[in-house]
Write an enzyme that holds these catalytic residues in place. Structure first.
Site, PDB file in Angstrom:
ATOM      1  N   GLU A  69       0.814  -1.225   0.000  1.00  0.00           N
ATOM      2  CA  GLU A  69       0.000   0.000   0.000  1.00  0.00           C
ATOM      3  C   GLU A  69       0.844   1.271   0.000  1.00  0.00           C
ATOM      4  O   GLU A  69       0.377   2.331   0.409  1.00  0.00           O
ATOM      5  CB  GLU A  69      -0.950   0.005   1.202  1.00  0.00           C
ATOM      6  CG  GLU A  69      -1.975  -1.098   1.197  1.00  0.00           C
ATOM      7  CD  GLU A  69      -2.956  -1.062   0.024  1.00  0.00           C
ATOM      8  OE1 GLU A  69      -2.793  -0.232  -0.891  1.00  0.00           O
ATOM      9  OE2 GLU A  69      -3.877  -1.898   0.033  1.00  0.00           O
ATOM     10  N   HIS A 107      -6.677  -2.850   9.006  1.00  0.00           N
ATOM     11  CA  HIS A 107      -7.946  -3.532   8.719  1.00  0.00           C
ATOM     12  C   HIS A 107      -8.648  -3.771  10.052  1.00  0.00           C
ATOM     13  O   HIS A 107      -9.119  -4.871  10.323  1.00  0.00           O
ATOM     14  CB  HIS A 107      -7.697  -4.875   8.026  1.00  0.00           C
ATOM     15  CG  HIS A 107      -7.019  -4.770   6.692  1.00  0.00           C
ATOM     16  ND1 HIS A 107      -6.691  -5.870   5.937  1.00  0.00           N
ATOM     17  CD2 HIS A 107      -6.622  -3.681   5.983  1.00  0.00           C
ATOM     18  CE1 HIS A 107      -6.107  -5.474   4.805  1.00  0.00           C
ATOM     19  NE2 HIS A 107      -6.046  -4.147   4.824  1.00  0.00           N
TER      20      HIS A 107
HETATM   21 ZN   LIG Z   1      -4.977  -2.940   3.471  1.00  0.00          ZN
END
Ligand SMILES: [Zn+2]
Length: 244
Positions: A90, A111
């Protein structure tokens, strides 16, 4: 949460990043190896320039060493990368957020359970987490928006995140994925990720009870104004204590 002490060397910055990565686990907002963190870090020696340090891909935080973190340049496409491991998948969201928001020094992506669950709800994807509690304003906006779904690690996800954040918000949900938060230092970014998770848990509870009443725009504007004043006062206090 205490602000991060002023970091003088890259080794100190790397150690601070690892320390905060470990506290992500302690705070219970990480899930496996899914979380990642970054810190703006400009270098004066090669490879030099404006950039950021980021956690590497697919490594447990308890195994992280200072040399495992990866440096990326901020303004090159593709970025110059310095590190023996691959950066988090990311990296583009981290890079683009730090590029778009010069006031933000650090970014946390997780998350975490409730924020991620809400990001899968059609109502939340449309409306975000609305002003059901005054602490929603800690995000810098009167609601915590939810970015449209796009595949992990893609430029499209990064673009959706920037649209959801707009010019003011420091955190947003990512549909069917998780949450991203930023701040003036690592502790602030981590604190906001934790706050969003707490608000998501409360809002989930409110939805299960039939849905909350919402604060007026006037009430939220007053809280947003107070938070800006609080941040500025805090910044002045930090700068004063670091110059002593
Ligand atoms: Zn992620």
């Amino acid at each position: 949460m205490k602000s991060t002490p002023k970091l003088q060397t890259e080794l100190q910055a790397r150690q601070a990043l690892i320390e905060q990565a470990l506290s992500l686990d302690r705070l219970g907002i990480n899930h496996g190896k899914s979380g990642n963190l970054s810190l703006r870090w400009h270098r004066s020696s090669p490879p030099q320039g404006q950039g950021l340090l980021i956690t590497p891909s697919a490594i447990a935080y308890e195994a992280l060493e200072a040399e495992d973190l990866v440096w990326l340049s901020l303004h090159d496409d593709p970025p110059r990368i310095d590190g023996k491991l691959k950066p988090s998948s990311e990296w583009q969201m981290h890079r683009d957020l730090l590029r778009a928001r010069p006031d933000c020094m650090a970014v946390v992506h997780t998350h975490s359970l409730y924020a991620t669950a809400l990001s899968c709800m059609p109502k939340v994807q449309r409306e975000g987490i609305p002003a059901f509690h005054y602490m929603v304003a800690a995000s810098g906006a009167d609601r915590i928006a939810c970015a449209d779904y796009a595949g992990f690690g893609t430029a499209a996800l990064s673009e959706a995140m920037l649209r959801a954040l707009g010019s003011e918000a420091r955190a947003c949900l990512l549909a069917h994925h998780g949450v991203i938060a930023s701040g003036e230092d690592l502790a602030a970014a981590l604190g906001l990720a934790k706050e969003v998770e707490m608000l998501a848990a409360m809002y989930s509870q409110c939805l299960s009870l039939g849905g909350p009443a919402l604060l007026s725009q006037e009430a939220m504007d007053a809280v947003l104004k107070a938070f800006v004043g609080y941040r500025q006062a805090n910044q002045v206090a930090c700068e004063a204590s670091s110059s002593e």
